[in-house]
Each structure stands twice: as structure tokens, then as C-alpha cells.
Scaffold this motif. Sequence first.
Motif, PDB file in Angstrom:
ATOM      1  N   VAL A  25       0.825  -1.164   0.060  1.00 19.01           N
ATOM      2  CA  VAL A  25       0.127   0.145  -0.089  1.00 19.01           C
ATOM      3  C   VAL A  25       0.775   1.351  -0.149  1.00 19.01           C
ATOM      4  N   LEU A  26       0.634   2.205  -1.009  1.00 14.14           N
ATOM      5  CA  LEU A  26       1.352   3.306  -1.011  1.00 14.14           C
ATOM      6  C   LEU A  26       0.682   4.563  -0.668  1.00 14.14           C
ATOM      7  N   THR A  27      -0.034   4.430   0.598  1.00  9.99           N
ATOM      8  CA  THR A  27      -0.958   5.394   1.086  1.00  9.99           C
ATOM      9  C   THR A  27      -0.235   6.707   0.982  1.00  9.99           C
ATOM     10  N   ALA A  28       0.894   6.853   1.365  1.00 13.26           N
ATOM     11  CA  ALA A  28       1.496   8.290   1.456  1.00 13.26           C
ATOM     12  C   ALA A  28       1.815   8.628   0.108  1.00 13.26           C
ATOM     13  N   CYS A  29       1.677   8.087  -1.059  1.00 14.11           N
ATOM     14  CA  CYS A  29       2.018   8.470  -2.326  1.00 14.11           C
ATOM     15  C   CYS A  29       0.936   8.974  -3.158  1.00 14.11           C
ATOM     16  N   GLY A  30      -0.281   8.934  -2.436  1.00 14.81           N
ATOM     17  CA  GLY A  30      -1.308   9.767  -2.802  1.00 14.81           C
ATOM     18  C   GLY A  30      -2.072   8.746  -3.847  1.00 14.81           C
ATOM     19  N   SER A  31      -1.875   7.423  -3.891  1.00 19.13           N
ATOM     20  CA  SER A  31      -2.380   6.538  -4.780  1.00 19.13           C
ATOM     21  C   SER A  31      -3.797   6.049  -4.244  1.00 19.13           C
ATOM     22  N   SER A  32      -4.309   6.442  -3.360  1.00 16.93           N
ATOM     23  CA  SER A  32      -5.587   6.330  -2.805  1.00 16.93           C
ATOM     24  C   SER A  32      -6.974   6.915  -3.643  1.00 16.93           C
ATOM     25  N   SER A  33      -6.223   7.934  -4.597  1.00 18.50           N
ATOM     26  CA  SER A  33      -7.202   8.455  -5.588  1.00 18.50           C
ATOM     27  C   SER A  33      -7.310   7.590  -6.684  1.00 18.50           C
ATOM     28  N   GLN A 116       3.826  13.724  -7.193  1.00 15.78           N
ATOM     29  CA  GLN A 116       5.004  14.322  -6.549  1.00 15.78           C
ATOM     30  C   GLN A 116       5.726  15.075  -7.543  1.00 15.78           C
ATOM     31  N   THR A 117       5.013  15.994  -8.206  1.00 16.48           N
ATOM     32  CA  THR A 117       5.769  17.039  -8.975  1.00 16.48           C
ATOM     33  C   THR A 117       6.234  16.563 -10.263  1.00 16.48           C
TER      34      THR A 117
END
Length: 306
Positions: A25-33, A116-117
Motif C-alpha cells: 500500500v502506498l498510502t502516502a504516495c497519494g495512490s488512494s485516489s 509528486q511534482t
Amino acid sequence: MFASPRSLSRRRPVAAGATALLALVLTACGSSSHSGHAGMPGMDHAAMASPGAASSAMPRMPGMPGMAAGEGLAAELDGYRLDSPVVGLPSGQAVSYPFTITGPDGQPITDFAVAQTKKLHFYAIRSDLTGYQHLHPTMADDGTWTTDLAALDPGNWRLYAAFTPNTGPHKGGEFVLSRSVTVSGEAAAAPLPAAADSTTVDGYTVAVHGEPMAGMAHKVTATISKDGRPVTDLQPYLDSYAHLSAFHEGDQALAHLHPLNVVDGDHGGPTLTFHAVLGKSGNWRVFLQFQTAGKLHTAVLTMHVA
């Protein structure tokens, strides 16, 4: 500190279904969207380790928010493909590596979402998990990407591209694809350092705490200090206070994470919190990148996952 393999082995085992479902899970990478069409990490990719192998045999579970884009062990996934005319590279010198990302229609993609930019993140690692590079290539109008690699040591390398299509059937889905290349010369493999809970880089001490277990959501923290004092002046790097890449020993499965900490100017630290699930047990080589005073630092250590 990391728990010993003996203490972890006494814990309740994770059901096989849960391991496959949670994976990475890459929660912090914003993949929840994301739309959930990405690959299921944590599965056995042995049959698709070849760079040119398709991933059609890998199970899909659409609609699962926050799932990662696979472990980067294949060049093709859901019709998206990483292509390059280069199969070998010279050693000991900087070199440019051209590649394209083609879509399900077979045409190079030119429209990528910013994550991430950056529109694309590129990683390089040798088979012994040395020589880490995290780069951001440039794309020509025809969809050809070019990345400038620093000098590579002889041996087998895996090159990864992480991206999010902004059009097409899997718009908004995060993907990680890779190809392997051979760097000329006589290779001398380096042994993987033993697991540790701290390391130093550029005068900074990075202490990592957690007891990660394969297939289970777990909090891992990294605390940064210098000369015995907490560091509180971390600067944003790629819209976060750190970037963590981890590669699994043996198959080079990739995980990339960002901390959950809210960015508030140049005031990050000293503790960064990561929420991750690593789908495979064993050793992972971790590369934690953070920035202070305009300089990027890369802390490296080995993490054991039970």
C-alpha cells in the motif's frame, strides 16, 4: 527497533488471501485516489520476471483504492508497455537511456498525470541492490523519454518507470514497469549488509523503527538527527519531507513511499511516519531521501520483513 525473526514468527500468520489483497500500500504516495486498475504487488511474479513478459496472468481486483502499481517486475501491464532499443550499456561512464511508454493501442503515450511534482519517476538498481539512482527523465513531443544515468558498474541492472496515464482505459491508475539491461565488464557482486535500525549519511543519523510483517499494514518511522540533536529543518522534496524506495532481495521488487507528515515549509522532522504493507518477507534494501539546505541526502540500510 526491528523485531527478531524468532519473535515475529510467534505472531499469528497472515492468511494467503489477505497477503495478496493488501500486498503493497502506498498510502502516502497519494495512490488512494487512483482507479484501482494497477497491478497486485506481493504476488508471485516468477513467471513474468522476463522484461518482455506480459502480466496477463496476474490477478486483478478492480476498485481497491490505494493499491500499488505492481512491484515493477514486468515490462508490460494491462496493455501498457515500457520499450527501449537498448539492451546493454557501457560501464564507468554517464550514459543516456531512451525509452517509451506505449498504451493499449500500441502508440507512445504523451499525456501523463503529475505525481509528486513529476510526470514520471525513474529508478535504477543493480541485481545486488547497489548503485541506486532515482531520476526524472525528459519527454520529447513524440513520447520518447530520455534519462541521464550516472556511471554504472558492470553487471545486471533493472530500470523502472513509475507513471500515471492521464488518458486511456486506465486513466489515473499508477503503474510501475521495468526492463533489465546488462552493463559491460566483469561484475563483482557485493554482499547485502545485515539488517540494521540506523545509518548515517552526510553527518545525519537516521534511525528506523518498526516491526514490518509481510502482508500486514504497519507503521514505520524514521527519526533524523545530527550531532545528537533532532533535525527540524527538512525541506519539501517531491511535495513531501522524504522519499523512500525499497527493493526486495532476490527479485528486486520495488516499493516507493512518502511519509504521512503534513508539509509545512522548511520545518520537517525529526520523525517521519510511513504507513506501508510489504507483500513479501525477507530483506529489503531501503533508500531514504530527504533534503536540507537545498542538498539531497540518501540514507541506505537493510530492513528485514518477517
